[in-house]
Write an enzyme that holds these catalytic residues in place. Structure first.
Site, short mmCIF file in Angstrom:
data_model
loop_
_atom_site.label_atom_id
_atom_site.label_comp_id
_atom_site.label_asym_id
_atom_site.label_seq_id
_atom_site.Cartn_x
_atom_site.Cartn_y
_atom_site.Cartn_z
N HIS A 7 -1.33 11.31 -2.02
CA HIS A 7 -2.64 10.82 -1.58
C HIS A 7 -3.58 11.97 -1.23
O HIS A 7 -4.72 12.01 -1.69
CB HIS A 7 -2.48 9.90 -0.37
CG HIS A 7 -3.79 9.44 0.21
ND1 HIS A 7 -4.48 10.16 1.16
CD2 HIS A 7 -4.53 8.35 -0.06
CE1 HIS A 7 -5.60 9.53 1.46
NE2 HIS A 7 -5.66 8.43 0.74
N ASP B 124 -1.05 6.48 -5.34
CA ASP B 124 -2.07 7.48 -5.67
C ASP B 124 -1.50 8.48 -6.65
O ASP B 124 -0.40 9.01 -6.43
CB ASP B 124 -2.53 8.20 -4.41
CG ASP B 124 -3.01 7.24 -3.34
OD1 ASP B 124 -4.11 6.69 -3.50
OD2 ASP B 124 -2.28 7.02 -2.35
N GLU C 98 -3.96 4.28 -8.39
CA GLU C 98 -5.24 4.84 -7.99
C GLU C 98 -5.32 6.28 -8.48
O GLU C 98 -4.50 7.13 -8.11
CB GLU C 98 -5.45 4.81 -6.48
CG GLU C 98 -6.80 5.41 -6.09
CD GLU C 98 -7.08 5.47 -4.62
OE1 GLU C 98 -7.98 6.26 -4.23
OE2 GLU C 98 -6.43 4.75 -3.85
N HIS D 136 0.83 -1.21 0.00
CA HIS D 136 0.00 0.00 0.00
C HIS D 136 0.87 1.26 0.00
O HIS D 136 1.71 1.44 0.87
CB HIS D 136 -0.89 -0.02 1.25
CG HIS D 136 -1.93 1.05 1.29
ND1 HIS D 136 -2.22 1.76 2.42
CD2 HIS D 136 -2.77 1.51 0.33
CE1 HIS D 136 -3.19 2.60 2.18
NE2 HIS D 136 -3.54 2.49 0.92
N GLU E 31 0.71 -0.37 -4.80
CA GLU E 31 -0.41 0.54 -5.00
C GLU E 31 0.08 1.95 -4.72
O GLU E 31 0.88 2.17 -3.81
CB GLU E 31 -1.56 0.17 -4.05
CG GLU E 31 -2.82 1.01 -4.21
CD GLU E 31 -2.85 2.25 -3.33
OE1 GLU E 31 -3.77 3.08 -3.49
OE2 GLU E 31 -1.94 2.43 -2.48
#
Length: 262
Positions: free
Chosen positions: A58, A45, A126, A16, A43
């Protein structure tokens, strides 16, 4: 009759925000720390700078994860999307975490692509738009991802909570795989994922149960879960047949010792 799910090229265990607890999240340092623990998928952002450069962040603002307040000066906006990449690239995105990472810069999507492609790593991007830039962000991130991962064996997985951003990504680069992120099972979630031609649903771990897994699988979609940080949580999800587990605790779960998704 349910549709058969397509082959899934991604590992089950996903770090993450890179390795967002052991290193400053959404930086290449975090990716390196995750890789040192055996992780092969990350993952992160992605949003846009003022001049349209996709970069990793993020929050809407730079306050929590950089020295923006000190560097930019009083009275200037700390919203990431309010500054050109030339300014953002000079910020310190590591000192907030620990002294060991002082001077670590914000990561551009191009830098992430170079790192992942050079090491045959996988990535879940993301799409995290600055409010008001949902469609623009979805389109630009998809276009850059298609170019940066051109001819790669496995493309990045694009995901978002924001349906308009995913719609724009779908319109710009329909061949890239997409996933709908959910923090609640709002009315029409499965129909929205179908209309976006998603390959996966990414849910808060508490939303997955035999019924929701069956619904996703019946629509030929893979199932991923965030943010899985406890062994009991992970075992429940593995028993349900969840295909991807996104975790902060890269020091707790050793992906090399975990069975892959089928």
């Amino acid at each position: 009759m349910p549709h058969p799910v397509k082959p899934w090229p991604y590992p089950r265990w996903i770090a993450h925000r890179g390795a967002g607890q052991l290193a400053p999240e959404n930086t290449l340092a975090a990716f390196r720390v995750g890789a040192s623990h055996g992780y092969r998928m990350f993952e992160c952002d992605v949003k846009l700078s003022l001049d349209g450069v996709p970069f990793l962040l993020h929050d809407d603002t730079l306050v929590r994860t950089s020295n923006a307040q000190e560097q930019l000066g009083a009275g200037l906006s700390t919203v990431g999307g309010d500054h050109p990449w030339a300014t953002l690239s000079q910020l310190d995105a590591g000192s907030w975490h620990s002294r060991a990472f002082a001077g670590e810069p914000l990561a551009s999507l191009a830098a992430v692509a170079r790192f992942c492609r050079a090491n045959a790593y996988f990535v879940n991007l993301e799409i995290k738009p600055t409010p008001g830039l949902e469609r623009q962000t979805g389109q630009v991130v998809a276009e850059h991802a298609a170019r940066l991962w051109a001819d790669a064996g496995v493309p990045p997985l694009l995901s978002s909570f924001d349906v308009p951003a995913l719609e724009a990504a779908q319109g710009a680069q329909p061949q890239l795989p997409r996933a709908l992120l959910l923090d609640a099972l709002w009315s029409g979630w499965l129909e929205a994922a179908r209309s976006l031609d998603c390959v996966a649903i990414v849910c808060d771990q508490l939303l997955w149960d035999p019924s929701t897994v069956a619904q996703a699988r019946g629509a030929a979609m893979r199932t991923l879960s965030y943010t899985v940080n406890e062994p009991a949580q992970a075992q429940r999800l593995i028993d349900l047949g969840i295909d991807g587990l996104i975790t902060d605790r890269i020091d707790c779960f050793a992906p090399a010792r975990q069975p892959p998704a089928n």
